[in-house]
Design a protein around this motif. Sequence first.
Motif, mmCIF file in Angstrom:
data_model
loop_
_atom_site.group_PDB
_atom_site.id
_atom_site.type_symbol
_atom_site.label_atom_id
_atom_site.label_comp_id
_atom_site.label_asym_id
_atom_site.label_seq_id
_atom_site.Cartn_x
_atom_site.Cartn_y
_atom_site.Cartn_z
ATOM 1 N N LEU A 9 0.842 -1.194 0.000
ATOM 2 C CA LEU A 9 0.000 0.000 0.000
ATOM 3 C C LEU A 9 0.882 1.252 0.000
ATOM 4 C CD1 LEU A 9 -3.006 0.766 0.194
ATOM 5 C CD2 LEU A 9 -2.706 0.943 2.670
ATOM 6 N N THR A 10 1.924 1.231 0.835
ATOM 7 C CA THR A 10 2.838 2.367 0.907
ATOM 8 C C THR A 10 3.497 2.622 -0.433
ATOM 9 O OG1 THR A 10 3.311 1.791 3.197
ATOM 10 C CG2 THR A 10 4.844 3.275 2.123
ATOM 11 N N LEU A 11 3.937 1.531 -1.049
ATOM 12 C CA LEU A 11 4.615 1.644 -2.338
ATOM 13 C C LEU A 11 3.704 2.301 -3.364
ATOM 14 C CD1 LEU A 11 7.392 0.766 -3.429
ATOM 15 C CD2 LEU A 11 6.239 -1.201 -4.430
ATOM 16 N N VAL A 12 2.443 1.809 -3.408
ATOM 17 C CA VAL A 12 1.486 2.376 -4.353
ATOM 18 C C VAL A 12 1.251 3.848 -4.038
ATOM 19 C CG1 VAL A 12 -0.912 2.288 -5.127
ATOM 20 C CG2 VAL A 12 0.381 0.161 -4.796
ATOM 21 N N ALA A 13 1.062 4.164 -2.752
ATOM 22 C CA ALA A 13 0.774 5.551 -2.366
ATOM 23 C C ALA A 13 1.926 6.466 -2.754
ATOM 24 C CB ALA A 13 0.514 5.613 -0.860
ATOM 25 N N LEU A 14 3.148 6.023 -2.500
ATOM 26 C CA LEU A 14 4.297 6.865 -2.819
ATOM 27 C C LEU A 14 4.420 7.057 -4.332
ATOM 28 C CD1 LEU A 14 6.993 5.649 -0.253
ATOM 29 C CD2 LEU A 14 5.721 7.786 -0.237
ATOM 30 N N MET A 45 7.922 20.821 -2.078
ATOM 31 C CA MET A 45 7.084 20.894 -0.887
ATOM 32 C C MET A 45 6.438 19.550 -0.584
ATOM 33 S SD MET A 45 3.834 23.368 -0.109
ATOM 34 C CE MET A 45 2.669 22.573 -1.200
ATOM 35 N N TYR A 46 6.053 18.795 -1.641
ATOM 36 C CA TYR A 46 5.290 17.563 -1.433
ATOM 37 C C TYR A 46 6.134 16.434 -0.855
ATOM 38 C CZ TYR A 46 2.295 20.282 -4.451
ATOM 39 O OH TYR A 46 1.561 21.304 -4.982
ATOM 40 N N LEU A 71 -1.921 16.970 1.336
ATOM 41 C CA LEU A 71 -2.585 16.091 2.296
ATOM 42 C C LEU A 71 -2.308 14.624 1.943
ATOM 43 C CD1 LEU A 71 -4.558 15.944 4.692
ATOM 44 C CD2 LEU A 71 -6.390 15.682 3.025
ATOM 45 N N PHE A 72 -2.408 14.311 0.658
ATOM 46 C CA PHE A 72 -2.133 12.941 0.218
ATOM 47 C C PHE A 72 -0.688 12.561 0.531
ATOM 48 C CE2 PHE A 72 -0.810 9.817 -2.943
ATOM 49 C CZ PHE A 72 -1.755 8.830 -2.691
ATOM 50 N N ALA A 73 0.210 13.518 0.342
ATOM 51 C CA ALA A 73 1.625 13.253 0.631
ATOM 52 C C ALA A 73 1.823 12.916 2.104
ATOM 53 C CB ALA A 73 2.477 14.464 0.254
ATOM 54 N N VAL A 74 1.131 13.665 2.968
ATOM 55 C CA VAL A 74 1.249 13.406 4.411
ATOM 56 C C VAL A 74 0.726 12.008 4.730
ATOM 57 C CG1 VAL A 74 0.330 14.082 6.660
ATOM 58 C CG2 VAL A 74 1.249 15.815 5.124
ATOM 59 N N VAL A 75 -0.414 11.644 4.105
ATOM 60 C CA VAL A 75 -0.972 10.312 4.336
ATOM 61 C C VAL A 75 0.006 9.236 3.859
ATOM 62 C CG1 VAL A 75 -2.824 8.723 3.697
ATOM 63 C CG2 VAL A 75 -3.359 11.095 4.266
ATOM 64 N N LEU A 122 1.851 9.460 -5.352
ATOM 65 C CA LEU A 122 2.291 10.784 -4.913
ATOM 66 C C LEU A 122 3.288 11.375 -5.904
ATOM 67 C CD1 LEU A 122 2.637 13.095 -2.868
ATOM 68 C CD2 LEU A 122 4.395 11.732 -1.760
ATOM 69 N N ALA A 123 4.245 10.551 -6.342
ATOM 70 C CA ALA A 123 5.248 11.048 -7.275
ATOM 71 C C ALA A 123 4.585 11.508 -8.570
ATOM 72 C CB ALA A 123 6.287 9.960 -7.551
ATOM 73 N N VAL A 124 3.616 10.710 -9.057
ATOM 74 C CA VAL A 124 2.925 11.081 -10.291
ATOM 75 C C VAL A 124 2.160 12.386 -10.100
ATOM 76 C CG1 VAL A 124 1.098 10.410 -11.884
ATOM 77 C CG2 VAL A 124 2.773 8.719 -11.121
ATOM 78 N N LEU A 125 1.408 12.455 -8.983
ATOM 79 C CA LEU A 125 0.633 13.670 -8.695
ATOM 80 C C LEU A 125 1.537 14.883 -8.588
ATOM 81 C CD1 LEU A 125 -1.984 12.674 -5.947
ATOM 82 C CD2 LEU A 125 -2.448 13.431 -8.275
ATOM 83 N N ALA A 126 2.566 14.759 -7.760
ATOM 84 C CA ALA A 126 3.385 15.914 -7.416
ATOM 85 C C ALA A 126 4.246 16.357 -8.591
ATOM 86 C CB ALA A 126 4.266 15.590 -6.207
#
Lengths: 149, 224, 45, 271
Positions: free
Chosen positions: D15-20, D44-45, D196-200, D23-27
């Motif tokens: 889950l962490t891997l997917v989230a990170l 910042m992200y 916020l997503f980055a913090v999560v 995040l990279a794609v978003l940021a």
Amino acid sequence: MAVIPESAPAPARGRRWIYVVAALLCVGAIAFLLLGGLRGNIVYFRTVSEAVQENDTGRLRLAGEVVPGSISETDDGVTFEVTDGNETVAVVHRGDPPDLFAEGAPVVAEGEWDDGFAAFQSDRILINHGNEYSPPDVSSEDPSAEHPS
Amino acid sequence: MSLAREVWLVAGKDLRVEARSRVTLNQVLPFGAVVLLLFAFALDPDRGLLSEVAPGLFWVAVLLAAVLAVSRSFAVEAEHGAIDGLRLSGLDGASVFLGKTLAIAVQLLLLELVLGIGVVVFYDTAVRSVAVLVLAGVAATVGIAATGTLFGVLAAGLRTRETLVPLLLLPIVAPVMLGATRAFEAGLDGVPSEAWPWVQLLALFAVLYLGVGVLAFGSLLEDA
Amino acid sequence: MSDAGFVVAGYVITAVVLIAYIGWMAARFRRVRRGLTEEELERWR
Amino acid sequence: MISLARPAVNALGLLTLVALFVLAVLALGVVPPDAVQGDAQRLMYVHVPAAWLAYLAFFVTAVSSALYLWPRTRQPGWDLLAGSSAEIGVIFTGLTLVLGSLWGRPVWGAWWVWDARLVTTAVLFFLYLGYLALRRVPADPDVRARRAAIAALIAFVDVPIVHFSVNWWRTLHQEATVFNPDLDAQIEGSMAWTLLFAVVAFTLAYGYLMARRVQLARLEEGREERELDAAIAARVASGSERTDLEDRVPGEGTGKGNIGDPAVAGAGEHR
């Protein structure tokens, strides 16, 4: 307080008061700190007004906004004016300013007053950007509204 | 026994040991003087730089010397199992802490006096308001002594205590370094009003760590 | 270096730190599990 | 690779891997650049969540340390938790400093400035580096844990100072964007959501790293104890007179020592 383990030597006859006093002092000191009792001690830069008022010799950092239309390049740097709304000062900077240096940019100039306090001789410029973020097209308003003071 | 008497007993013991062994006088003090001398070599003395940064250099020298004084204070206890005697003496942890802090503070104040004279003479520093210097100096010294005693006992009896004490102590006393330097700058310039907030910071720091020390020292001494 | 360069450097460093830390833990896991003898541990160091 | 990891930990890791990754794609791709700072603001992200994670980790260390010191809740587990969390905190404090430096260079025009926020953060880094050093010194586990716990509580005082430094003192570093004193975030919507997503995502990463680190600490602890028992048994069998093991219990560097060999362990180490 949690920091007195059970196994600590029992305080001598009625000596508990010293621990109570110590705990109160700790809590008091931390509360004082958190409530901002030391606010304003540590100042990274001075506003233009403060710098003009103090007229200190020696190095200092001067913060303000670059006055639009005041920037002109010189042989070894730039000259411009900074303002904090009340006072405006001419700055003579030697060296290349950073990329984000522009009209209206919030800057911190490091250096000292020249003789007679006519202009501020700077040799290092930092951009003091605020905590506001927006995409380019949404807002074209003055990016330098942020001035912590 | 009253608390004051116990504190005095411990402080007196440490100071007597110092008076007889003269380690502070013969080693720590010359060390501080050498540090000041090295600063003079490192910074060109001709350009007035030394007198300008004298407060900072003075406090760096004091801090380095304080690390030695703290190590010494607990090395004394480590010899011949003296620390067992201290544990079994029935003295309160708080008394031992305050006593050792007092002894270190007294030594540091003497050291500061000598180093201060050295700074004035060799760095060509003008002193304008002595009262500010004394007030800030005492507050800073109590803070350094209290944290030093606390971390000294934390590292006591550990094989790596000589290297551990500076690593633990120096970041913690960073605010003291900052406050004392600024207060001294104001004192040397003769503007006591600018020194006041910094003296406040120093006093706050001293009170905080005196409190922490009183609370925690007993259990740490037991384990040392 | 351009702005993009700083950004890429930052994200790459973040990724490297995370991977390195996880890798370091994994290496320690393996050592613990294998229950190396002291001589082996010494040699490994 | 590591069969010891339980399925839950692995799921968290995935889950962490997917989230990170998201995040990279978003940021890096989806969120627009900042009007003033341009692309540099994308740092910042990672910078902000890294700092958040450091705070969180040190907070967990402080709470576990307090729980260890409190006699009624004293469990070796709290000590393991405190140590593991502090290690992750130190890594992310270091990362925060590096990322901040990379952000400061294009935006402020300096890698480093000596303002209150940066200095207090650097102090925080060294405080917990000292804490970790203290933990690595061999000593009786309970004694070591109590010492470390007190050091952790002392060091934690710096965390609120770091956080509020930008409000208390005039710094080059900007004030907190979301949790500023007036609680009026001046940040455009998509940027705020990405942050916020980055913090999560970073919090998930903390959970995963902690799970693994605590597991590792448990295993190493268990092995230390086995080796200690073996060493004591060997010493007793050899009829050695020296019985106080207090100061030379296992552990150089990584927490393991030479105790397995009684000859080494007994090689007189005087304080």
